[in-house]
Design a protein around this motif. Structure first.
Motif, PDB file in Angstrom:
ATOM      1  N   PHE A  56      42.204  72.007  12.144  1.00  0.00           N
ATOM      2  CA  PHE A  56      43.466  71.285  12.303  1.00  0.00           C
ATOM      3  C   PHE A  56      43.353  70.219  13.391  1.00  0.00           C
ATOM      4  N   LEU A  57      42.737  70.586  14.523  1.00  0.00           N
ATOM      5  CA  LEU A  57      42.733  69.698  15.686  1.00  0.00           C
ATOM      6  C   LEU A  57      41.701  68.577  15.605  1.00  0.00           C
ATOM      7  N   HIS A  58      40.478  68.905  15.246  1.00  0.00           N
ATOM      8  CA  HIS A  58      39.371  67.988  15.476  1.00  0.00           C
ATOM      9  C   HIS A  58      39.447  66.661  14.726  1.00  0.00           C
ATOM     10  N   PRO A  59      40.061  66.566  13.551  1.00  0.00           N
ATOM     11  CA  PRO A  59      40.165  65.243  12.910  1.00  0.00           C
ATOM     12  C   PRO A  59      41.214  64.336  13.552  1.00  0.00           C
ATOM     13  N   LEU A  60      42.080  64.863  14.413  1.00  0.00           N
ATOM     14  CA  LEU A  60      43.185  64.076  14.971  1.00  0.00           C
ATOM     15  C   LEU A  60      42.681  63.068  15.989  1.00  0.00           C
ATOM     16  N   ASP A  61      43.418  61.964  16.129  1.00  0.00           N
ATOM     17  CA  ASP A  61      43.143  61.026  17.209  1.00  0.00           C
ATOM     18  C   ASP A  61      43.404  61.726  18.535  1.00  0.00           C
ATOM     19  N   VAL A  62      42.584  61.438  19.540  1.00  0.00           N
ATOM     20  CA  VAL A  62      42.719  62.116  20.822  1.00  0.00           C
ATOM     21  C   VAL A  62      44.076  61.837  21.458  1.00  0.00           C
ATOM     22  N   GLY A  63      44.700  60.726  21.106  1.00  0.00           N
ATOM     23  CA  GLY A  63      46.014  60.398  21.652  1.00  0.00           C
ATOM     24  C   GLY A  63      47.118  61.326  21.192  1.00  0.00           C
ATOM     25  N   GLU A  64      46.854  62.139  20.160  1.00  0.00           N
ATOM     26  CA  GLU A  64      47.872  63.068  19.678  1.00  0.00           C
ATOM     27  C   GLU A  64      47.938  64.354  20.499  1.00  0.00           C
ATOM     28  N   LEU A  65      46.943  64.603  21.331  1.00  0.00           N
ATOM     29  CA  LEU A  65      46.980  65.810  22.158  1.00  0.00           C
ATOM     30  C   LEU A  65      48.185  65.760  23.076  1.00  0.00           C
ATOM     31  N   TRP A  66      48.849  66.885  23.230  1.00  0.00           N
ATOM     32  CA  TRP A  66      50.051  66.959  24.046  1.00  0.00           C
ATOM     33  C   TRP A  66      49.695  66.679  25.509  1.00  0.00           C
ATOM     34  N   GLY A  67      50.323  65.678  26.068  1.00  0.00           N
ATOM     35  CA  GLY A  67      50.094  65.330  27.455  1.00  0.00           C
ATOM     36  C   GLY A  67      49.119  64.181  27.657  1.00  0.00           C
ATOM     37  N   VAL A  68      48.456  63.736  26.589  1.00  0.00           N
ATOM     38  CA  VAL A  68      47.550  62.597  26.696  1.00  0.00           C
ATOM     39  C   VAL A  68      48.353  61.319  26.485  1.00  0.00           C
ATOM     40  N   ALA A  85      41.320  70.400  23.430  1.00  0.00           N
ATOM     41  CA  ALA A  85      40.534  70.047  22.252  1.00  0.00           C
ATOM     42  C   ALA A  85      40.093  71.273  21.456  1.00  0.00           C
ATOM     43  N   TRP A  86      39.981  72.422  22.143  1.00  0.00           N
ATOM     44  CA  TRP A  86      39.626  73.655  21.448  1.00  0.00           C
ATOM     45  C   TRP A  86      40.837  74.563  21.228  1.00  0.00           C
ATOM     46  N   GLY A  87      42.008  74.117  21.600  1.00  0.00           N
ATOM     47  CA  GLY A  87      43.221  74.909  21.384  1.00  0.00           C
ATOM     48  C   GLY A  87      43.243  76.183  22.195  1.00  0.00           C
ATOM     49  N   THR A  88      42.658  76.133  23.407  1.00  0.00           N
ATOM     50  CA  THR A  88      42.571  77.349  24.221  1.00  0.00           C
ATOM     51  C   THR A  88      43.429  77.248  25.487  1.00  0.00           C
ATOM     52  N   ASP A  89      44.454  76.393  25.461  1.00  0.00           N
ATOM     53  CA  ASP A  89      45.335  76.259  26.626  1.00  0.00           C
ATOM     54  C   ASP A  89      46.224  77.492  26.748  1.00  0.00           C
ATOM     55  N   ARG A  90      47.166  77.459  27.662  1.00  0.00           N
ATOM     56  CA  ARG A  90      47.956  78.647  28.007  1.00  0.00           C
ATOM     57  C   ARG A  90      48.703  79.227  26.805  1.00  0.00           C
ATOM     58  N   LEU A  99      35.353  54.956  25.821  1.00  0.00           N
ATOM     59  CA  LEU A  99      34.147  55.757  26.023  1.00  0.00           C
ATOM     60  C   LEU A  99      33.565  56.275  24.709  1.00  0.00           C
ATOM     61  N   GLY A 100      34.197  55.929  23.598  1.00  0.00           N
ATOM     62  CA  GLY A 100      33.720  56.386  22.304  1.00  0.00           C
ATOM     63  C   GLY A 100      34.253  57.733  21.877  1.00  0.00           C
ATOM     64  N   LEU A 101      35.209  58.271  22.637  1.00  0.00           N
ATOM     65  CA  LEU A 101      35.823  59.564  22.301  1.00  0.00           C
ATOM     66  C   LEU A 101      37.120  59.281  21.570  1.00  0.00           C
ATOM     67  N   VAL A 102      37.035  59.137  20.262  1.00  0.00           N
ATOM     68  CA  VAL A 102      38.180  58.699  19.460  1.00  0.00           C
ATOM     69  C   VAL A 102      38.972  59.873  18.912  1.00  0.00           C
ATOM     70  N   THR A 103      38.295  60.875  18.424  1.00  0.00           N
ATOM     71  CA  THR A 103      38.980  62.025  17.843  1.00  0.00           C
ATOM     72  C   THR A 103      38.966  63.207  18.805  1.00  0.00           C
ATOM     73  N   VAL A 104      39.790  64.179  18.515  1.00  0.00           N
ATOM     74  CA  VAL A 104      39.802  65.412  19.307  1.00  0.00           C
ATOM     75  C   VAL A 104      38.450  66.101  19.200  1.00  0.00           C
ATOM     76  N   GLY A 105      37.838  66.017  18.021  1.00  0.00           N
ATOM     77  CA  GLY A 105      36.510  66.606  17.851  1.00  0.00           C
ATOM     78  C   GLY A 105      35.485  65.973  18.771  1.00  0.00           C
TER      79      GLY A 105
END
Length: 396
Positions: free
Chosen positions: A176-188, A231-236, A199-205
């Protein structure tokens, strides 16, 4: 099919276009019309329904631009009292499901339902029950994300919009997470996203497969570790129960955009009185008081300043809040600078019953606090225009 939500007990419930939905729920003639909730022509968009959003209208957009994007939209002024009442009812619905409710705002909250599954079924079934209850009781819709952690649940509710449920069990988190754009992460935010893209880090993967030590060298120790967890869905996983806007670490405020930029200090002070009265009334209705008063001013060029002052005791008294706001304004020494907007906010809210005012020798038995409550009783019975400060009366 086996219900895969049993190991995903965190729900993120988000009302769909909350302010617009509440504003139009009793107006069926607006069901198929683009609607914008906001201030006057110089204000900003508070909310827009999905028809208006298709034209590019978004929250915080200047009303002038929103009208250009969607000229046929119906504009409705906000009714914060009704919004607060509906929000309180929605939060009460959540607490009937579980006592572990972490409210983020008037229209969204996290729920930990692991203690309710024996009584109500799987987390996915509970999500459907919550959606049905809110629709039946409040006449509005919501979307629910179901996951094992808060950040994944938040992203899932976004994918569920409008009026749906998305379940992301632990086994499917990376897919679910890794194909998303990194900007979709909550708090980014936008700046962090742009930096990661450079830096070339475009996706969550991309972020997930970058060594955490490398991330920490690039973006800092704390942010790098946090991004790796997201990025690994291991937050609180644990929630902090919060009762919404009435929690001590919350605040209440109001601001107003002038019809024309003004440098008249009397006009500004009158508006500060109007805003202080509005905020204090909401606080008394909610049964809270606060110690820190914040003044916000926005100049004609959109530059914005804020100034705060913490009082010796928490208050919900209009005169005290207004006096503090005006003294903060006077201390700016603006020398006729033209203002576009002013705002008043009270922070550090605590339940009113926990506030014990220090008695002052010679103080009157009945003062401004009693006057405020008398005004509240009058306005509840006869309407908001029944009693108001003389300086806010319009000339006949």
């Amino acid at each position: 099919m086996t219900d895969q939500s049993w190991r995903a007990p965190i729900l993120h419930v988000d009302m769909d276009a909350f302010y617009a939905s509440v504003a139009t729920r009793d107006r069926p003639e607006l069901a198929d019309v683009p609607v914008i909730v906001g201030g006057g022509s110089r204000g900003v968009v508070l909310s827009a329904n999905y028809l208006a959003r298709k034209s590019g209208v978004r929250s915080a957009l200047p009303m002038t631009r929103a009208r250009r994007l969607c000229p046929h939209a119906v504009v409705i002024p906000p009714d914060f009292e009704t919004f607060g009442q509906v929000s309180a009812s929605v939060m009460e619905c959540f607490r009937r499901v579980t006592p572990i409710v972490e409210a983020l705002s008037l229209d969204e909250a996290f729920l930990d339902v692991r203690g309710a599954t024996r009584r109500l079924g799987s987390p996915a079934e509970i999500a459907e029950q919550v959606r049905t209850t809110i629709h039946d009781e409040q006449g509005i819709t919501c979307s629910v994300g179901v996951a094992a952690t808060v950040s994944v649940a938040k992203l899932a509710s976004r994918r569920a919009k409008p009026d749906g449920v998305v379940v992301v069990p632990p086994a499917q988190v990376t897919a679910f997470l890794h194909p998303l754009d990194v900007g979709e992460l909550w708090g980014v935010g936008e700046k962090t996203r742009d930096m990661l893209h450079r830096l070339g880090l475009v996706t969550v993967g991309d972020v997930a497969h970058t060594p955490v030590q490398t991330l920490q060298r690039v973006v800092g120790h704390q942010l790098g570790g946090h991004l790796h967890d997201l990025a690994w869905g291991t937050d609180r996983r644990a929630l902090t129960p919060r009762a919404g806007p009435h929690e001590p670490d919350r605040s209440m405020g109001a601001d107003e955009t002038f019809a024309r930029d003004t440098d008249d200090p009397e006009v500004i002070r009158r508006e500060l009185l109007r805003l202080s009265s509005r905020v204090a009334t909401r606080m008394r209705t909610a049964g809270v008081a606060g110690r820190t008063v914040t003044l916000k001013v926005r100049f004609a060029d959109f530059t914005t300043l804020t100034r705060s002052r913490t009082l010796p005791e928490a208050t919900d008294v209009t005169v005290e809040i207004h006096h503090t706001a005006t003294s903060l304004f006077d201390a700016l020494g603006l020398q006729r600078a033209r203002l576009r907007l002013v705002g008043v906010r009270v922070e550090g809210l605590v339940p009113r019953e926990t506030v014990h005012r220090q008695l002052v020798l010679g103080e009157r038995d009945h003062g401004w606090a009693d006057a405020d409550r008398a005004v509240d009783r009058a306005t509840r019975r006869f309407g908001n225009a029944a009693v108001r400060p003389a300086s806010l009366l319009r000339p006949a």
